[in-house]
Each structure stands twice: as C-alpha cells, then as structure tokens.
Design a protein around this motif. Structure first.
Motif, short mmCIF file in Angstrom:
data_model
loop_
_atom_site.label_atom_id
_atom_site.label_comp_id
_atom_site.label_asym_id
_atom_site.label_seq_id
_atom_site.Cartn_x
_atom_site.Cartn_y
_atom_site.Cartn_z
N LEU A 1 -23.34 -22.80 -67.41
CA LEU A 1 -22.37 -23.87 -67.16
C LEU A 1 -22.63 -25.08 -68.05
O LEU A 1 -21.70 -25.70 -68.55
N ARG A 2 -23.89 -25.41 -68.24
CA ARG A 2 -24.25 -26.57 -69.06
C ARG A 2 -23.86 -26.36 -70.53
O ARG A 2 -23.60 -27.30 -71.26
N THR A 3 -23.83 -25.10 -70.97
CA THR A 3 -23.60 -24.79 -72.38
C THR A 3 -22.30 -24.01 -72.62
O THR A 3 -22.21 -23.23 -73.57
N LEU A 4 -21.30 -24.21 -71.78
CA LEU A 4 -20.02 -23.49 -71.91
C LEU A 4 -19.42 -23.61 -73.31
O LEU A 4 -18.96 -22.63 -73.88
N GLN A 5 -19.36 -24.80 -73.85
CA GLN A 5 -18.76 -25.09 -75.16
C GLN A 5 -17.39 -24.41 -75.33
O GLN A 5 -17.19 -23.59 -76.23
N PRO A 6 -16.41 -24.78 -74.49
CA PRO A 6 -15.09 -24.15 -74.62
C PRO A 6 -14.41 -24.54 -75.93
O PRO A 6 -14.48 -25.69 -76.37
N GLU A 7 -13.80 -23.57 -76.55
CA GLU A 7 -13.09 -23.78 -77.82
C GLU A 7 -11.65 -23.31 -77.65
O GLU A 7 -11.40 -22.15 -77.31
N LEU A 8 -10.70 -24.19 -77.91
CA LEU A 8 -9.29 -23.86 -77.84
C LEU A 8 -8.83 -23.37 -79.21
O LEU A 8 -8.93 -24.10 -80.20
N HIS A 9 -8.35 -22.14 -79.26
CA HIS A 9 -7.87 -21.56 -80.52
C HIS A 9 -6.44 -22.02 -80.80
O HIS A 9 -5.67 -22.28 -79.87
N PRO A 10 -6.06 -22.08 -82.06
CA PRO A 10 -4.68 -22.46 -82.38
C PRO A 10 -3.71 -21.33 -82.04
O PRO A 10 -4.10 -20.16 -81.95
N GLY A 11 -2.47 -21.68 -81.85
CA GLY A 11 -1.43 -20.68 -81.64
C GLY A 11 -1.26 -20.25 -80.20
O GLY A 11 -2.05 -20.61 -79.33
N VAL B 1 -10.87 -29.60 -67.89
CA VAL B 1 -11.55 -29.14 -66.67
C VAL B 1 -12.85 -28.43 -67.03
O VAL B 1 -13.89 -28.65 -66.41
N LEU B 2 -12.81 -27.58 -68.04
CA LEU B 2 -14.01 -26.83 -68.45
C LEU B 2 -15.07 -27.76 -69.02
O LEU B 2 -16.27 -27.60 -68.75
N LEU B 3 -14.66 -28.74 -69.80
CA LEU B 3 -15.61 -29.71 -70.34
C LEU B 3 -16.25 -30.53 -69.22
O LEU B 3 -17.46 -30.76 -69.22
N GLU B 4 -15.45 -30.93 -68.25
CA GLU B 4 -15.98 -31.67 -67.09
C GLU B 4 -16.96 -30.81 -66.30
O GLU B 4 -18.01 -31.28 -65.89
N LEU B 5 -16.62 -29.55 -66.12
CA LEU B 5 -17.51 -28.62 -65.41
C LEU B 5 -18.85 -28.51 -66.13
O LEU B 5 -19.92 -28.51 -65.52
N SER B 6 -18.80 -28.45 -67.45
CA SER B 6 -20.01 -28.32 -68.25
C SER B 6 -20.88 -29.56 -68.18
O SER B 6 -22.11 -29.49 -68.32
N GLU B 7 -20.27 -30.72 -67.96
CA GLU B 7 -21.01 -31.98 -67.94
C GLU B 7 -21.58 -32.34 -66.57
O GLU B 7 -22.36 -33.27 -66.45
N GLN B 8 -21.21 -31.58 -65.54
CA GLN B 8 -21.73 -31.88 -64.18
C GLN B 8 -23.23 -31.60 -64.13
O GLN B 8 -23.70 -30.61 -64.67
#
Length: 134
Positions: free
Chosen positions: A11-21, A125-132
């Motif tokens: 959870l601490r290291t999720l690093q979500p990446e939004l792909h284009p398209g 939401v995912l970034l917030e989850l990772s920062e908790q």
C-alpha cells in the motif's frame, strides 16, 4: 525477483500510473477472431466467447461494440500473486468513493480499469490510500 506480499509495504508503494487513452471491453463469439495485427491488452476465454480489452480506437476500427469506456491505471508496485488483501483494500477505497473498478492481475502488477470520467478521482483515491500511515 519475487513480488511483495506484505500489505503495508504494498500500500505504501502503490505508485499508480494513469495510462493515456481509453480502453474498452469487447467480446467475440466463436465465429469471429481478431486480425493478427491486433494484439489485445488482455483476453480471457469465457463460455460465451473471447473477452478482450482493447484501445478504443482499435475496437472502433474493427466495428466491435462495447458499453464501458475505461481508463487504465497500473499499480507500479511489484505485487506477488500470493499477496493477501491488496485488491480488497484498494477496491474498498474506490467503492467508498463510488468508483467502479475492473481489475486484471498481471505477473508483476495489478491493472485497474475505471470509468473514463472517474479516472482522475480514482488516481487521487489511490494516491491518498498510499499516503496513509500504516
């Protein structure tokens, strides 16, 4: 290299990446197949036919119908397929925010498909989850 199994680390290291398209889920019955030059992002053979995930433009080019326009988010953390609780935790966070999510687990990463209009909110939401704190 084996994937991470500790939920707090994942959870601490999720690093979500939004792909284009935009991406779509389509189905092909037994009478139809994809042209060789089309490589789906993902596929799964179901009793009713072959389900494929394609860039929207490719589906349109092939005249395939779809109902759900999605954006693709990859969790960059290398999660183990044996990890317990990761999918439940992020899907609960997204559900609490009212965001639907379709998940495909790859060998190295989890891939989330969220409604196009909810992509930025899902990423937040995912970034917030990772920062908790854990």
């Amino acid at each position: 290299m084996t994937g991470e199994t500790r939920l707090a680390t994942l959870l601490r290291t999720l690093q979500p990446e939004l792909h284009p398209g935009c991406y779509v889920f389509c189905t092909l019955d037994a009478s139809r197949s994809l042209p060789a030059e089309i490589q789906p992002l993902a596929s799964l053979r179901e009793r009713e036919g072959l389900s494929v995930v394609l860039p929207q433009g490719q589906a349109d080019q092939l005249g395939l119908s779809y109902e759900y326009l999605a954006r693709w988010i990859t969790l960059q953390v290398h999660s183990s397929l044996a990890a317990v609780g990761l999918t439940a935790t992020f899907s609960t966070a997204l559900a609490t925010a009212g965001i639907s999510c379709n998940v495909i687990a790859g060998y190295h990463h989890d891939h989330l498909f969220v409604a196009e209009h909810e992509a930025q909110r899902a990423l937040d939401v995912l970034l917030e989850l990772s920062e908790q704190p854990r």
